[in-house]
Design a protein around this motif. Structure first.
Motif, PDB file in Angstrom:
ATOM      1  N   ASP A  58       0.806  -1.219   0.000  1.00 41.36           N
ATOM      2  CA  ASP A  58       0.000   0.000   0.000  1.00 41.36           C
ATOM      3  C   ASP A  58       0.839   1.270   0.000  1.00 41.36           C
ATOM      4  O   ASP A  58       0.325   2.361   0.264  1.00 41.36           O
ATOM      5  N   ALA A  59       2.132   1.153  -0.270  1.00 42.77           N
ATOM      6  CA  ALA A  59       3.030   2.309  -0.197  1.00 42.77           C
ATOM      7  C   ALA A  59       3.056   3.062  -1.520  1.00 42.77           C
ATOM      8  O   ALA A  59       2.771   2.510  -2.585  1.00 42.77           O
ATOM      9  N   ASP A  60       3.411   4.337  -1.434  1.00 44.94           N
ATOM     10  CA  ASP A  60       3.616   5.181  -2.618  1.00 44.94           C
ATOM     11  C   ASP A  60       5.112   5.279  -2.873  1.00 44.94           C
ATOM     12  O   ASP A  60       5.887   5.631  -1.979  1.00 44.94           O
ATOM     13  N   ARG A  71      -2.106   7.001  -1.023  1.00 49.84           N
ATOM     14  CA  ARG A  71      -2.552   5.714  -0.526  1.00 49.84           C
ATOM     15  C   ARG A  71      -2.399   5.645   0.993  1.00 49.84           C
ATOM     16  O   ARG A  71      -1.893   6.575   1.639  1.00 49.84           O
ATOM     17  N   GLU A  72      -2.860   4.543   1.570  1.00 49.89           N
ATOM     18  CA  GLU A  72      -2.884   4.409   3.017  1.00 49.89           C
ATOM     19  C   GLU A  72      -1.552   3.929   3.587  1.00 49.89           C
ATOM     20  O   GLU A  72      -1.359   3.966   4.806  1.00 49.89           O
ATOM     21  N   CYS A  75       4.785   6.498   2.607  1.00 52.70           N
ATOM     22  CA  CYS A  75       5.083   7.439   1.516  1.00 52.70           C
ATOM     23  C   CYS A  75       6.604   7.487   1.342  1.00 52.70           C
ATOM     24  O   CYS A  75       7.283   8.319   1.939  1.00 52.70           O
ATOM     25  N   TRP A  76       7.119   6.569   0.534  1.00 50.38           N
ATOM     26  CA  TRP A  76       8.553   6.542   0.289  1.00 50.38           C
ATOM     27  C   TRP A  76       8.965   7.625  -0.694  1.00 50.38           C
ATOM     28  O   TRP A  76      10.166   7.818  -0.932  1.00 50.38           O
ATOM     29  N   VAL A  77       8.005   8.342  -1.250  1.00 49.11           N
ATOM     30  CA  VAL A  77       8.317   9.514  -2.070  1.00 49.11           C
ATOM     31  C   VAL A  77       9.074  10.538  -1.240  1.00 49.11           C
ATOM     32  O   VAL A  77       9.980  11.224  -1.726  1.00 49.11           O
ATOM     33  N   PHE A  78       8.696  10.648   0.030  1.00 49.62           N
ATOM     34  CA  PHE A  78       9.363  11.577   0.944  1.00 49.62           C
ATOM     35  C   PHE A  78      10.853  11.262   1.035  1.00 49.62           C
ATOM     36  O   PHE A  78      11.694  12.174   1.024  1.00 49.62           O
ATOM     37  N   ILE A  79      11.198   9.978   1.103  1.00 49.43           N
ATOM     38  CA  ILE A  79      12.604   9.587   1.181  1.00 49.43           C
ATOM     39  C   ILE A  79      13.317   9.856  -0.139  1.00 49.43           C
ATOM     40  O   ILE A  79      14.462  10.326  -0.159  1.00 49.43           O
ATOM     41  N   SER A  80      12.672   9.553  -1.243  1.00 46.30           N
ATOM     42  CA  SER A  80      13.313   9.775  -2.542  1.00 46.30           C
ATOM     43  C   SER A  80      13.564  11.253  -2.799  1.00 46.30           C
ATOM     44  O   SER A  80      14.593  11.617  -3.378  1.00 46.30           O
TER      45      SER A  80
END
Length: 365
Positions: A58-60, A71-72, A75-80
């Motif tokens: 369920d990760a982005d 999504r629930e 949010c690995w976008v934050f890390i990228s």
């Protein structure tokens, strides 16, 4: 007369060997244990499935803005988006090739030193300890060969964590060995000095040492003299870690049978030959677990440099959590930082186990 022929032994029952046998003897060897195993298995499965769904399913993963996290799950976008800060801190973007070159050369050298069949490992180790640090300093700081000067207050993230850990590990070990030998010396003055040093530094927390190195040390220098904040932190970490390393090595020296010392004396060896050829190799070998445990603790303690205004990988994560555009993703930040620390600490742990198994000669129980 007909002789009696014994029949070959029958194989053990299938339910007593292998995986099934292990489960029966360890997890399902009684009604109570069976019920507890089922309950704990269910709870563990529920927990792991929830974590897997949050972190993976369920990760982005793709995006550059907060709106991509719809999504629930995590949010690995934050890390990228913050990846370069986690890796290099605030190092100038146009000069990022320098820390990347440092990471690449460090990985290659560590791999070559870890591989036992690497030719000329002794010379490679001498280069790694005596020459490589100065090359890395020149590369990262600049000021020579036309490289732009990048002050250490712009360094951060994993770059600072690795530098502090590597310097602390490489420098504190020989100092700790010298302190351990000094504490066991027959010369009262040397023994007293080493004992006082060890007990004083082991009696204060590292966070206090870092604060004193950053704030109090400049007060003892002549007016107008400035020392780099990273250099002060390195000095504090090395002096602190050396005291703990000295006690670890001293324990190894005390574990060596007295007959080894007497045999060396009977051969007419000098003190330094006795220690270098007979005693220290054995002492360091049997203290590998304790030495690596101290290294792992030192690696994790690098996060304390945040108290003196330096942003290691944890400090970058905490700073990123305060960004108004990315509030609410602290969990992803801390999970990523924990994963980074775990990877390095687990790697050191597994290598120490391999090294211990390879070198043991009768000390292992």
């Amino acid at each position: 007369m007909k002789t009696h022929q014994f029949q070959p032994d029958l194989p053990p029952p299938a339910n007593t060997v292998g995986v099934v046998g292990w489960l029966r003897s360890n997890l399902f060897n009684g009604p109570v244990n069976s019920v507890v195993t089922v309950i704990l298995g269910y709870l563990l499965f529920t927990l792991l499935s929830a974590v897997f769904n949050w972190a993976i399913l369920d990760a982005d993963w793709v995006g550059t803005t907060r709106e991509a996290c719809s999504r629930e799950g995590a949010c690995w976008v934050f890390i990228s988006v913050r990846w370069e800060q986690f890796m290099y801190g605030f190092y100038p973007e146009s000069e990022l090739w320098r820390p990347r070159l440092f990471y690449a050369t460090l990985a290659i050298l560590v791999a070559l030193l870890a591989y036992e069949k690497t030719p000329k490992r002794v010379w490679l180790w001498l280069f790694f300890v005596n020459v490589y640090p100065f090359l890395v300093t020149a590369l990262l700081y600049g000021g020579i060969f036309g490289l732009e000067v990048v002050d250490t207050h712009k360094w951060g993230g994993l770059l600072v964590t690795l530098i502090i850990a590597l310097v602390g590990i490489i420098v504190s070990l020989p100092i700790g060995v010298a302190l351990a030998l000094g504490r066991r010396s027959d010369m009262p003055i040397i023994r007293s000095i080493c004992t006082v040093y060890i007990e004083v530094w082991r009696g204060v927390p590292l966070i206090t040492v870092l604060f004193m190195a950053s704030v109090m040390l400049p007060l003892f220098l002549s007016e107008g003299t400035e020392t780099d904040k990273l250099l002060r932190a390195l000095i504090g970490v090395v002096m602190f870690s050396a005291a703990y390393m000295a006690e670890v090595v001293r324990g190894g020296l005390q574990a060596i049978p007295k007959g080894q010392y007497e045999a060396a004396d009977a051969l007419g060896l000098t003190y330094w030959k006795k220690m270098g050829l007979i005693i220290l190799p054995q002492a360091l070998k049997i203290t590998i677990p304790s030495i690596v445990n101290t290294f792992i603790g030192l690696f994790k303690d690098t996060s304390l440099v945040l108290i003196i205004g330096m942003f290691d990988v944890l400090g970058i994560g905490q700073a990123a959590n305060t960004d108004p555009e990315w509030l609410g993703f602290a969990t992803e930040s801390y999970v990523f930082v924990a994963l980074v620390f775990w990877v390095f600490c687990f790697g050191m742990s597994r290598y120490s186990i391999w090294l211990e198994n390879k070198l043991h000669t009768g000390h292992k129980r």
